[in-house]
Write a protein that holds these residues in place. Structure first.
Motif, PDB file in Angstrom:
ATOM      1  N   TYR A  21       0.838  -1.207   0.000  1.00  0.00           N
ATOM      2  CA  TYR A  21       0.000   0.000   0.000  1.00  0.00           C
ATOM      3  C   TYR A  21       0.870   1.253   0.000  1.00  0.00           C
ATOM      4  CZ  TYR A  21      -2.545   3.909   2.033  1.00  0.00           C
ATOM      5  OH  TYR A  21      -3.049   5.161   2.273  1.00  0.00           O
ATOM      6  N   MET A  22       1.894   1.276   0.832  1.00  0.00           N
ATOM      7  CA  MET A  22       2.756   2.450   0.944  1.00  0.00           C
ATOM      8  C   MET A  22       3.534   2.678  -0.347  1.00  0.00           C
ATOM      9  SD  MET A  22       5.127   3.221   4.266  1.00  0.00           S
ATOM     10  CE  MET A  22       5.999   4.787   4.473  1.00  0.00           C
ATOM     11  N   GLN A  23       3.964   1.589  -0.979  1.00  0.00           N
ATOM     12  CA  GLN A  23       4.677   1.702  -2.252  1.00  0.00           C
ATOM     13  C   GLN A  23       3.803   2.369  -3.302  1.00  0.00           C
ATOM     14  OE1 GLN A  23       7.896   0.813  -3.078  1.00  0.00           O
ATOM     15  NE2 GLN A  23       7.542   1.564  -5.156  1.00  0.00           N
ATOM     16  N   VAL A  24       2.539   1.961  -3.388  1.00  0.00           N
ATOM     17  CA  VAL A  24       1.623   2.541  -4.364  1.00  0.00           C
ATOM     18  C   VAL A  24       1.271   3.980  -3.991  1.00  0.00           C
ATOM     19  CG1 VAL A  24      -0.712   2.403  -5.326  1.00  0.00           C
ATOM     20  CG2 VAL A  24       0.668   0.331  -5.070  1.00  0.00           C
ATOM     21  N   ALA A  25       0.935   4.194  -2.710  1.00  0.00           N
ATOM     22  CA  ALA A  25       0.476   5.510  -2.270  1.00  0.00           C
ATOM     23  C   ALA A  25       1.552   6.575  -2.402  1.00  0.00           C
ATOM     24  CB  ALA A  25       0.000   5.434  -0.816  1.00  0.00           C
ATOM     25  N   LEU A  26       2.833   6.178  -2.337  1.00  0.00           N
ATOM     26  CA  LEU A  26       3.916   7.159  -2.422  1.00  0.00           C
ATOM     27  C   LEU A  26       4.627   7.165  -3.769  1.00  0.00           C
ATOM     28  CD1 LEU A  26       5.672   6.884   1.081  1.00  0.00           C
ATOM     29  CD2 LEU A  26       3.975   8.557   0.333  1.00  0.00           C
ATOM     30  N   TYR A  27       4.828   5.977  -4.365  1.00  0.00           N
ATOM     31  CA  TYR A  27       5.772   5.893  -5.471  1.00  0.00           C
ATOM     32  C   TYR A  27       5.192   5.419  -6.802  1.00  0.00           C
ATOM     33  CZ  TYR A  27       9.086   6.346  -1.645  1.00  0.00           C
ATOM     34  OH  TYR A  27       9.764   6.786  -0.541  1.00  0.00           O
ATOM     35  N   ASP A  28       3.925   5.058  -6.855  1.00  0.00           N
ATOM     36  CA  ASP A  28       3.364   4.643  -8.132  1.00  0.00           C
ATOM     37  C   ASP A  28       3.499   5.792  -9.146  1.00  0.00           C
ATOM     38  OD1 ASP A  28       1.385   2.588  -9.556  1.00  0.00           O
ATOM     39  OD2 ASP A  28       0.727   4.634 -10.010  1.00  0.00           O
ATOM     40  N   PRO A  29       3.947   5.493 -10.363  1.00  0.00           N
ATOM     41  CA  PRO A  29       4.185   6.568 -11.340  1.00  0.00           C
ATOM     42  C   PRO A  29       2.960   7.421 -11.648  1.00  0.00           C
ATOM     43  CG  PRO A  29       5.179   4.506 -12.073  1.00  0.00           C
ATOM     44  CD  PRO A  29       4.354   4.173 -10.874  1.00  0.00           C
ATOM     45  N   ASP A  30       1.767   6.853 -11.501  1.00  0.00           N
ATOM     46  CA  ASP A  30       0.557   7.592 -11.853  1.00  0.00           C
ATOM     47  C   ASP A  30      -0.176   8.168 -10.648  1.00  0.00           C
ATOM     48  OD1 ASP A  30       0.818   7.097 -14.634  1.00  0.00           O
ATOM     49  OD2 ASP A  30       0.031   5.073 -14.313  1.00  0.00           O
ATOM     50  N   VAL A  31      -0.212   7.426  -9.534  1.00  0.00           N
ATOM     51  CA  VAL A  31      -1.034   7.865  -8.396  1.00  0.00           C
ATOM     52  C   VAL A  31      -0.229   8.126  -7.129  1.00  0.00           C
ATOM     53  CG1 VAL A  31      -3.052   6.648  -9.281  1.00  0.00           C
ATOM     54  CG2 VAL A  31      -1.554   5.489  -7.637  1.00  0.00           C
ATOM     55  N   GLY A  32       1.064   7.861  -7.147  1.00  0.00           N
ATOM     56  CA  GLY A  32       1.886   8.032  -5.946  1.00  0.00           C
ATOM     57  C   GLY A  32       2.071   9.493  -5.571  1.00  0.00           C
ATOM     58  N   TYR A  33       2.051   9.762  -4.287  1.00  0.00           N
ATOM     59  CA  TYR A  33       2.161  11.132  -3.776  1.00  0.00           C
ATOM     60  C   TYR A  33       3.428  11.837  -4.269  1.00  0.00           C
ATOM     61  CZ  TYR A  33       3.221  14.786  -0.309  1.00  0.00           C
ATOM     62  OH  TYR A  33       3.568  15.962   0.310  1.00  0.00           O
ATOM     63  N   TYR A  34       4.581  11.173  -4.172  1.00  0.00           N
ATOM     64  CA  TYR A  34       5.827  11.821  -4.557  1.00  0.00           C
ATOM     65  C   TYR A  34       5.927  12.067  -6.057  1.00  0.00           C
ATOM     66  CZ  TYR A  34       7.650  10.958   0.149  1.00  0.00           C
ATOM     67  OH  TYR A  34       7.841  10.943   1.502  1.00  0.00           O
ATOM     68  N   MET A  35       5.139  11.342  -6.830  1.00  0.00           N
ATOM     69  CA  MET A  35       5.206  11.479  -8.280  1.00  0.00           C
ATOM     70  C   MET A  35       4.276  12.562  -8.814  1.00  0.00           C
ATOM     71  SD  MET A  35       7.503   9.330  -8.804  1.00  0.00           S
ATOM     72  CE  MET A  35       8.264   7.928  -8.006  1.00  0.00           C
ATOM     73  N   GLN A  36       3.428  13.104  -7.967  1.00  0.00           N
ATOM     74  CA  GLN A  36       2.440  14.084  -8.417  1.00  0.00           C
ATOM     75  C   GLN A  36       3.095  15.443  -8.709  1.00  0.00           C
ATOM     76  OE1 GLN A  36      -0.754  13.055  -9.025  1.00  0.00           O
ATOM     77  NE2 GLN A  36       0.221  11.100  -8.503  1.00  0.00           N
ATOM     78  N   PRO A  37       2.632  16.141  -9.744  1.00  0.00           N
ATOM     79  CA  PRO A  37       3.174  17.461 -10.082  1.00  0.00           C
ATOM     80  C   PRO A  37       2.596  18.544  -9.182  1.00  0.00           C
ATOM     81  CG  PRO A  37       1.486  16.859 -11.651  1.00  0.00           C
ATOM     82  CD  PRO A  37       1.658  15.670 -10.748  1.00  0.00           C
ATOM     83  N   LYS A  38       2.985  18.514  -7.928  1.00  0.00           N
ATOM     84  CA  LYS A  38       2.509  19.507  -6.963  1.00  0.00           C
ATOM     85  C   LYS A  38       3.611  19.798  -5.963  1.00  0.00           C
ATOM     86  CE  LYS A  38       0.284  18.142  -3.340  1.00  0.00           C
ATOM     87  NZ  LYS A  38      -0.717  17.690  -2.353  1.00  0.00           N
ATOM     88  N   VAL A  39       3.555  20.969  -5.359  1.00  0.00           N
ATOM     89  CA  VAL A  39       4.538  21.366  -4.351  1.00  0.00           C
ATOM     90  C   VAL A  39       4.313  20.544  -3.093  1.00  0.00           C
ATOM     91  CG1 VAL A  39       5.380  23.252  -2.917  1.00  0.00           C
ATOM     92  CG2 VAL A  39       4.694  23.698  -5.292  1.00  0.00           C
ATOM     93  N   LYS A  40       5.389  19.953  -2.570  1.00  0.00           N
ATOM     94  CA  LYS A  40       5.276  19.129  -1.365  1.00  0.00           C
ATOM     95  C   LYS A  40       6.107  19.665  -0.214  1.00  0.00           C
ATOM     96  CE  LYS A  40       5.046  15.341  -4.658  1.00  0.00           C
ATOM     97  NZ  LYS A  40       5.493  16.192  -5.778  1.00  0.00           N
ATOM     98  N   LEU A  41       7.118  20.463  -0.543  1.00  0.00           N
ATOM     99  CA  LEU A  41       8.060  20.948   0.464  1.00  0.00           C
ATOM    100  C   LEU A  41       7.867  22.434   0.720  1.00  0.00           C
ATOM    101  CD1 LEU A  41      11.171  19.187  -1.077  1.00  0.00           C
ATOM    102  CD2 LEU A  41       9.974  18.440   0.961  1.00  0.00           C
TER     103      LEU A  41
END
Length: 374
Positions: A21-41
């Motif tokens: 779940y964590m792998q998908v929620a953070l790193y999935d190329p399409d839906v992962g949080y870190y992969m999203q084109p948005k400001v996170k820091l």
């Protein structure tokens, strides 16, 4: 959430391992949080790092790296793993260019960043240093281009975002906390732990869980450490993150484990609440980290809170006693930042610095002396 569930179904039917779940929620190329084109820091994102306090954080660390590289005749290579938007690298390289131009010219700064969005920002933010920086998207890509390495490997808040398994000790023995799907909603479910890797991890590295206590098991850390060791011939591994030793992991206040979410600078205790829309982190188990590293040939030469490391690495040499006369000057702001980084209740109090050497005859006193910044 539909696309995220579709990705999870690729791992099989529910319930799913929390690590999946964590792998998908953070790193999935399409839906992962870190992969999203948005400001996170930063202020407009979901969380801060020490890099956002002031450039003096990076300046102190890069000077220490330079000192070690020179003293131990290492190649002038620095590899930052998980560079975010490249703020640390920009501050560090700008400092070297201004103050140590000869070393700057010799330096190669390697960045490994998996997020396509962040890589684009890094390229933009490091435009002034593009001749010094090599950017990679994966470890496989990195090792294909650079087969082996000696130098400094650095990370800041990387390990805390590795996908982890979650377990709980009950009257019926060890249970694994998995992620189930009920009425199209993600829910936690406890099942008997039959994963031998998890059971062996707890037997070897701990902690020994009391009944009713939860913890996280970072199997991905072992794989990461093994890959890193196969690539690194000689040098320094500097890891900054928040974490606990085993005796701290089983304190009553951590009975539910350390997994957390962060969204808009607000702590979210339910890690399933905003799947793919928030950061997920867990505290590093430092005893396991160091035991793994030492088993691979690293020597742990320092572990302590960030403010103590910065003090010992010479951050006070960046102070200017005359700056109080001009409260709007850059130096005054730097003085204020140093005070903030060293304050007992400031950001540094939440982080530890772990320093390990490989194939270097380094003693602790080499790190912890007052001559580093001379």
């Amino acid at each position: 959430m539909g696309n995220l569930i579709d990705r999870l179904l690729e791992y099989g039917e529910p319930p799913w391992d929390f690590a999946d779940y964590m792998q998908v929620a953070l790193y999935d190329p399409d839906v992962g949080y870190y992969m999203q084109p948005k400001v996170k820091l930063g202020y407009k994102g979901d969380f801060y790092t020490s890099n956002h306090v002031h450039s003096v954080f990076a300046e102190t660390l890069i000077h220490y790296f330079m000192t070690v590289i020179k003293k131990h005749h290492l190649s002038p290579y620095i590899c930052e793993w998980g560079a975010g938007e490249g703020q640390f690298a920009n501050h560090a390289l700008s400092f070297l260019e201004k103050n140590y131009p000869d070393f700057y010219e010799e330096t190669t700064y390697i960045i490994l960043e998996t997020s396509p969005y962040h890589r684009k920002i890094i390229e933009k933010n490091l435009q002034a240093h593009k001749s010094k920086v090599i950017l990679f998207s994966s470890f496989a890509e990195l090792t294909k281009a650079i087969v082996s390495f000696d130098g400094v490997v650095f990370s800041n808040e990387l390990i805390d975002a590795f996908p982890v398994h979650r377990v709980k000790m009950t009257t019926n023995g060890l249970q694994e906390i998995k992620v189930n799907l009920e009425d199209n909603q993600l829910m936690e479910v406890n099942v008997r732990c039959e994963n031998e890797d998890i059971i062996n991890w707890l037997d070897i590295y701990g902690p020994k869980l009391p009944e009713g206590y939860c913890t996280e098991v970072n199997l991905a850390l072992k794989d990461w450490m093994s890959k890193l060791r196969s690539w690194l011939n000689k040098g320094l591994l500097v890891t900054i993150d928040y974490g606990y030793k085993n005796e701290e992991l089983v304190q009553p206040q951590r009975k539910e484990g350390s997994i957390r979410g962060y969204k808009n600078h607000t702590l979210v205790t339910n890690p399933l609440r905003y799947p793919g829309e928030m950061d997920l982190t867990t505290h590093v188990a430092w005893d396991a980290f160091n035991q793994l590293a030492e088993g691979l040939g690293f020597s742990t030469i320092y572990h302590g809170f960030q403010e103590q490391f910065l003090l010992k690495a010479g951050i006070l040499t960046f102070l200017d006693a005359s700056a109080h006369m001009t409260p709007f000057s850059d130096q005054f702001k730097k003085n204020q930042a140093i005070q903030s980084l060293l304050h007992p209740s400031g950001i540094s109090a939440f982080f530890q610095v772990n320093v390990q050497s490989l194939a270097l005859k380094m003693a602790t006193h080499e790190l912890l002396n007052n001559d580093l910044m001379k």
